[in-house]
Motif scaffolding. Structure first.
Motif, mmCIF file in Angstrom:
data_model
loop_
_atom_site.group_PDB
_atom_site.id
_atom_site.type_symbol
_atom_site.label_atom_id
_atom_site.label_comp_id
_atom_site.label_asym_id
_atom_site.label_seq_id
_atom_site.Cartn_x
_atom_site.Cartn_y
_atom_site.Cartn_z
ATOM 1 N N ARG A 37 -35.596 37.091 28.147
ATOM 2 C CA ARG A 37 -36.279 38.764 29.204
ATOM 3 C C ARG A 37 -35.920 38.114 30.074
ATOM 4 O O ARG A 37 -36.804 37.736 30.388
ATOM 5 C CB ARG A 37 -36.729 38.752 27.979
ATOM 6 N N VAL A 38 -35.841 39.480 30.664
ATOM 7 C CA VAL A 38 -35.675 39.682 32.052
ATOM 8 C C VAL A 38 -35.549 40.966 32.333
ATOM 9 O O VAL A 38 -34.969 41.590 31.512
ATOM 10 C CB VAL A 38 -34.279 38.910 32.649
ATOM 11 N N ALA A 39 -36.643 40.992 33.581
ATOM 12 C CA ALA A 39 -36.658 42.894 33.393
ATOM 13 C C ALA A 39 -35.587 43.112 34.646
ATOM 14 O O ALA A 39 -35.050 42.591 35.296
ATOM 15 C CB ALA A 39 -38.043 42.911 34.498
ATOM 16 N N LEU A 40 -35.140 44.281 34.349
ATOM 17 C CA LEU A 40 -33.934 45.342 35.331
ATOM 18 C C LEU A 40 -34.835 45.715 36.544
ATOM 19 O O LEU A 40 -36.040 46.182 36.110
ATOM 20 C CB LEU A 40 -34.122 46.495 34.052
ATOM 21 N N ASP A 41 -33.675 45.427 36.861
ATOM 22 C CA ASP A 41 -34.413 46.345 38.263
ATOM 23 C C ASP A 41 -33.829 47.357 39.313
ATOM 24 O O ASP A 41 -33.195 48.217 38.607
ATOM 25 C CB ASP A 41 -33.594 45.154 39.819
ATOM 26 N N GLY A 42 -35.846 48.420 38.845
ATOM 27 C CA GLY A 42 -35.199 49.618 39.411
ATOM 28 C C GLY A 42 -35.574 50.060 40.432
ATOM 29 O O GLY A 42 -36.057 51.091 40.824
ATOM 30 N N ARG A 43 -36.026 49.073 41.470
ATOM 31 C CA ARG A 43 -36.547 49.661 42.678
ATOM 32 C C ARG A 43 -35.525 50.606 43.787
ATOM 33 O O ARG A 43 -35.644 51.113 43.873
ATOM 34 C CB ARG A 43 -36.139 48.287 43.506
ATOM 35 N N GLN A 44 -34.248 50.588 43.254
ATOM 36 C CA GLN A 44 -32.643 52.130 44.205
ATOM 37 C C GLN A 44 -32.779 52.611 43.176
ATOM 38 O O GLN A 44 -31.854 53.591 43.157
ATOM 39 C CB GLN A 44 -31.574 51.193 44.138
ATOM 40 N N ASN A 45 -33.795 53.246 42.001
ATOM 41 C CA ASN A 45 -33.351 54.342 41.272
ATOM 42 C C ASN A 45 -33.699 55.809 41.747
ATOM 43 O O ASN A 45 -33.707 55.861 42.733
ATOM 44 C CB ASN A 45 -34.162 54.250 39.935
ATOM 45 N N GLY A 46 -32.264 56.231 40.894
ATOM 46 C CA GLY A 46 -32.781 57.114 42.695
ATOM 47 C C GLY A 46 -31.063 58.098 42.625
ATOM 48 O O GLY A 46 -30.406 57.087 42.402
ATOM 49 N N ASN A 47 -31.071 58.689 42.268
ATOM 50 C CA ASN A 47 -29.275 59.552 43.282
ATOM 51 C C ASN A 47 -28.780 59.410 42.159
ATOM 52 O O ASN A 47 -27.229 58.649 41.647
ATOM 53 C CB ASN A 47 -28.583 59.401 44.123
ATOM 54 N N GLY A 48 -29.006 59.539 40.682
ATOM 55 C CA GLY A 48 -28.447 59.561 39.202
ATOM 56 C C GLY A 48 -28.485 58.185 39.043
ATOM 57 O O GLY A 48 -27.332 57.780 37.708
ATOM 58 N N ARG A 49 -29.411 57.529 39.820
ATOM 59 C CA ARG A 49 -29.129 55.747 39.232
ATOM 60 C C ARG A 49 -30.298 55.992 37.976
ATOM 61 O O ARG A 49 -31.400 56.430 38.410
ATOM 62 C CB ARG A 49 -29.026 54.271 40.034
ATOM 63 N N ALA A 50 -30.560 55.097 36.761
ATOM 64 C CA ALA A 50 -31.371 54.947 36.628
ATOM 65 C C ALA A 50 -31.536 53.570 35.393
ATOM 66 O O ALA A 50 -30.356 53.200 34.937
ATOM 67 C CB ALA A 50 -31.583 56.084 35.140
ATOM 68 N N LEU A 51 -32.906 52.308 36.036
ATOM 69 C CA LEU A 51 -32.795 51.114 35.422
ATOM 70 C C LEU A 51 -34.187 50.769 35.081
ATOM 71 O O LEU A 51 -34.936 50.999 35.492
ATOM 72 C CB LEU A 51 -32.408 49.899 36.518
ATOM 73 N N LYS A 52 -34.280 50.811 34.635
ATOM 74 C CA LYS A 52 -36.045 50.741 33.493
ATOM 75 C C LYS A 52 -35.410 49.767 32.342
ATOM 76 O O LYS A 52 -34.766 49.321 31.476
ATOM 77 C CB LYS A 52 -35.966 51.585 32.854
ATOM 78 N N GLY A 53 -36.888 48.729 31.637
ATOM 79 C CA GLY A 53 -36.755 47.970 30.343
ATOM 80 C C GLY A 53 -36.315 46.592 31.347
ATOM 81 O O GLY A 53 -36.475 45.971 32.202
ATOM 82 N N HIS A 54 -36.032 46.103 29.691
ATOM 83 C CA HIS A 54 -34.914 44.949 30.015
ATOM 84 C C HIS A 54 -34.413 44.966 29.088
ATOM 85 O O HIS A 54 -34.191 45.348 28.496
ATOM 86 C CB HIS A 54 -36.646 43.960 29.500
ATOM 87 N N THR A 55 -33.771 43.347 29.494
ATOM 88 C CA THR A 55 -32.155 42.698 29.535
ATOM 89 C C THR A 55 -32.094 41.519 28.654
ATOM 90 O O THR A 55 -33.455 40.874 29.233
ATOM 91 C CB THR A 55 -31.363 42.929 30.275
ATOM 92 N N ALA A 56 -31.586 40.863 28.708
ATOM 93 C CA ALA A 56 -31.252 39.570 28.575
ATOM 94 C C ALA A 56 -30.479 38.514 29.410
ATOM 95 O O ALA A 56 -29.362 38.926 29.419
ATOM 96 C CB ALA A 56 -31.260 38.934 26.636
ATOM 97 N N ALA A 57 -30.735 37.407 29.214
ATOM 98 C CA ALA A 57 -29.972 36.292 30.197
ATOM 99 C C ALA A 57 -29.819 35.161 29.969
ATOM 100 O O ALA A 57 -31.120 34.464 29.170
ATOM 101 C CB ALA A 57 -30.435 36.195 31.397
ATOM 102 N N ALA A 58 -28.661 35.159 29.413
ATOM 103 C CA ALA A 58 -28.100 33.484 28.788
ATOM 104 C C ALA A 58 -28.929 32.310 29.934
ATOM 105 O O ALA A 58 -28.593 32.380 31.165
ATOM 106 C CB ALA A 58 -26.800 33.306 28.671
ATOM 107 N N VAL A 59 -29.369 31.039 28.966
ATOM 108 C CA VAL A 59 -29.549 30.032 30.038
ATOM 109 C C VAL A 59 -28.933 28.754 29.262
ATOM 110 O O VAL A 59 -28.988 28.502 28.205
ATOM 111 C CB VAL A 59 -30.963 29.069 29.987
ATOM 112 N N ARG A 60 -28.072 27.904 29.809
ATOM 113 C CA ARG A 60 -27.279 26.640 28.995
ATOM 114 C C ARG A 60 -28.609 26.133 28.920
ATOM 115 O O ARG A 60 -29.180 25.440 29.612
ATOM 116 C CB ARG A 60 -25.979 26.543 29.952
ATOM 117 N N VAL A 61 -28.649 25.430 27.838
ATOM 118 C CA VAL A 61 -29.219 24.089 27.530
ATOM 119 C C VAL A 61 -28.470 23.067 26.488
ATOM 120 O O VAL A 61 -27.675 23.485 25.745
ATOM 121 C CB VAL A 61 -30.823 25.311 26.191
#
Length: 107
Positions: free
Chosen positions: A33-57
């Protein structure tokens, strides 16, 4: 050898053998689980919540958790390794958090 440990939330994993054009291999990844980077939200851009990132094992390490139902926490031990051109973090150990805590208490 410089090793680092971190705890990640596993939201899924893939352990699958494959064969393509006569070559065989194994895909072994966990998805954290990885947080989405919403620091640059605004001007029609919206980023909230989480996504998944792959880790090779390594497949043998991933086999330790395939019986578990996500989501759950694991402690990853990683080493930084280089081939002379690029550097990457390589997972060298993986333990469910409860198992890692028990091992630390026993030591």
């Amino acid at each position: 050898m410089d090793q680092t440990k971190r705890t990640v939330e596993v939201v899924g994993f893939k352990l699958a053998e494959w064969e393509m054009e006569g070559k065989k291999g194994v895909t072994a990844e966990l998805y954290r689980r990885v947080a989405l980077d919403g620091r640059q939200n605004g001007n029609g851009r919206a980023l909230k919540g989480h996504t998944a990132a792959a880790v090779r094992v390594p497949a043998q390490l991933l086999g330790r958790i395939t019986h578990m139902e996500p989501p759950f926490l694991v402690e990853l031990t990683e080493e930084e390794m280089s081939n002379g051109k690029t550097t990457q973090q390589v997972v060298v150990d993986l333990r469910p958090v409860e198992q890692a805590k028990a091992t630390a208490k026993a030591a």
